[in-house]
Design a protein around this motif. Structure first.
Motif, PDB file in Angstrom:
ATOM      1  N   THR A 142     -15.050   1.075   0.061  1.00 43.92           N
ATOM      2  CA  THR A 142     -15.124   1.901   1.127  1.00 43.92           C
ATOM      3  C   THR A 142     -13.901   2.651   1.525  1.00 43.92           C
ATOM      4  O   THR A 142     -13.951   3.661   1.988  1.00 43.92           O
ATOM      5  CB  THR A 142     -15.811   1.403   2.171  1.00 43.92           C
ATOM      6  OG1 THR A 142     -15.085   0.100   2.797  1.00 43.92           O
ATOM      7  CG2 THR A 142     -17.274   0.863   2.002  1.00 43.92           C
ATOM      8  N   SER A 143     -12.718   1.936   1.158  1.00 50.74           N
ATOM      9  CA  SER A 143     -11.353   2.307   1.207  1.00 50.74           C
ATOM     10  C   SER A 143     -10.464   2.120   0.275  1.00 50.74           C
ATOM     11  O   SER A 143     -10.714   0.952  -0.188  1.00 50.74           O
ATOM     12  CB  SER A 143     -10.658   1.651   2.765  1.00 50.74           C
ATOM     13  OG  SER A 143     -11.692   1.904   3.962  1.00 50.74           O
ATOM     14  N   ALA A 144      -9.596   2.962  -0.077  1.00 51.16           N
ATOM     15  CA  ALA A 144      -8.703   2.943  -1.300  1.00 51.16           C
ATOM     16  C   ALA A 144      -7.120   3.130  -0.541  1.00 51.16           C
ATOM     17  O   ALA A 144      -6.695   3.879  -0.069  1.00 51.16           O
ATOM     18  CB  ALA A 144      -8.924   4.223  -2.073  1.00 51.16           C
ATOM     19  N   ASN A 145      -6.303   2.051  -1.042  1.00 51.29           N
ATOM     20  CA  ASN A 145      -5.029   1.933  -0.630  1.00 51.29           C
ATOM     21  C   ASN A 145      -4.262   2.625  -1.902  1.00 51.29           C
ATOM     22  O   ASN A 145      -4.205   2.304  -2.992  1.00 51.29           O
ATOM     23  CB  ASN A 145      -4.535   0.381  -0.578  1.00 51.29           C
ATOM     24  CG  ASN A 145      -5.372  -0.581   0.472  1.00 51.29           C
ATOM     25  OD1 ASN A 145      -5.758   0.018   1.442  1.00 51.29           O
ATOM     26  ND2 ASN A 145      -5.579  -1.291   0.132  1.00 51.29           N
ATOM     27  N   VAL A 146      -3.881   3.796  -1.809  1.00 53.46           N
ATOM     28  CA  VAL A 146      -3.212   4.620  -2.790  1.00 53.46           C
ATOM     29  C   VAL A 146      -1.733   4.521  -2.523  1.00 53.46           C
ATOM     30  O   VAL A 146      -0.904   4.769  -1.500  1.00 53.46           O
ATOM     31  CB  VAL A 146      -3.548   6.041  -2.403  1.00 53.46           C
ATOM     32  CG1 VAL A 146      -3.007   6.955  -3.433  1.00 53.46           C
ATOM     33  CG2 VAL A 146      -5.251   6.170  -2.434  1.00 53.46           C
ATOM     34  N   ALA A 147      -1.229   4.184  -3.979  1.00 58.68           N
ATOM     35  CA  ALA A 147       0.304   3.997  -4.064  1.00 58.68           C
ATOM     36  C   ALA A 147       0.835   5.365  -3.816  1.00 58.68           C
ATOM     37  O   ALA A 147       0.399   6.379  -4.084  1.00 58.68           O
ATOM     38  CB  ALA A 147       0.623   3.468  -5.264  1.00 58.68           C
ATOM     39  N   CYS A 148       2.026   5.149  -3.106  1.00 56.13           N
ATOM     40  CA  CYS A 148       2.890   6.418  -2.864  1.00 56.13           C
ATOM     41  C   CYS A 148       4.408   6.690  -3.380  1.00 56.13           C
ATOM     42  O   CYS A 148       4.868   7.677  -3.046  1.00 56.13           O
ATOM     43  CB  CYS A 148       3.093   6.274  -1.541  1.00 56.13           C
ATOM     44  SG  CYS A 148       1.913   6.134  -0.120  1.00 56.13           S
TER      45      CYS A 148
END
Length: 234
Positions: free
Chosen positions: A12-18
């Motif tokens: 439901t949530s995605a931790n996206v690398a910056c």
């Protein structure tokens, strides 16, 4: 480093690398686009500036520099998310930074300052009972305590260091069982085979392991079967 599209079908949530520990402008924008198509919320996965080590090595960064670098990462992903048709809805530190700010007062304060300066309405994901959780709450941020069904824990509720054998749980069914326990009774199994209490609001599985898609799918299926409503914490 993995099948992001496959994982996004189950979360439901995605931790996206910056871009500091992984990814770049192109992959971040593409991942945000995938998140939109799957109805998944995007969060900024900020880290030390350590591409070579995938952000999993502690760096003794000056706190003022760390604040600026977290601001930089969140701001970059905000722009990429916007053009992809979504927005950054929360912040989640990665790897060694996440581990350090559980106890490192100066670096924890640096991360909290960065979030407050960028957008004090952004929730911050953190280990329950950590230094960064305490400082973030004091600063008025919403803290979302999270648990890791695919990681081993110590008796005091800390993550077992990745350098230790068994620190990462790879079996999809075991991860799924741990996820259900965390969701239903707020406990997980320690490395010694005991139980530790973890009051969490979010469950995180890693996307960079060979079994990532199978783990995500098994975890989601087990939660559904147990009657746990799966939704974003926002």
């Amino acid at each position: 480093m993995g099948d992001d599209a496959g994982v996004l079908a189950h979360v439901t949530s995605a931790n996206v690398a910056c871009g500091f520990h992984g990814g770049d402008a192109r992959t971040a924008r593409a991942t945000c686009g995938l998140a939109v198509r799957h109805g998944v919320v995007v969060g900024a996965h900020v880290s030390y500036r350590d591409l070579a080590g995938f952000g999993r090595r502690f760096l003794d960064v000056d706190p003022h520099e760390l604040t600026d670098e977290v601001v930089y990462q969140v701001g970059a992903l905000q722009a990429l998310a916007r053009v992809a048709g979504t927005a950054v809805r929360y912040v989640k530190p990665h790897g060694a930074l996440y581990t350090a700010i559980a106890h490192h007062e100066a670096q924890a304060g640096a991360v909290v300052r960065a979030v407050v300066e960028v957008d004090p309405t952004l929730p911050l994901l953190a280990q329950p009972g950590s230094v960064v959780a305490r400082l973030a709450q004091a600063a008025g941020l919403r803290v979302v305590p999270e648990g890791f069904p695919d990681r081993a824990y110590t008796a005091d509720g800390r993550l077992v260091p990745r350098s230790t054998a068994g620190a990462v749980v790879h079996d999809p069914q075991e991860v799924a069982r741990r996820a259900v326990r965390l969701a239903l009774d707020g406990t997980t199994t320690t490395a010694d085979g005991d139980r530790v209490l973890l009051a969490v609001e979010s469950l995180c599985v890693h996307g960079d392991t060979p079994q990532a898609v199978a783990v995500a799918a098994a975890t989601r299926a087990a939660l559904d079967e147990a009657g746990v409503p799966v939704a974003t914490f926002l």
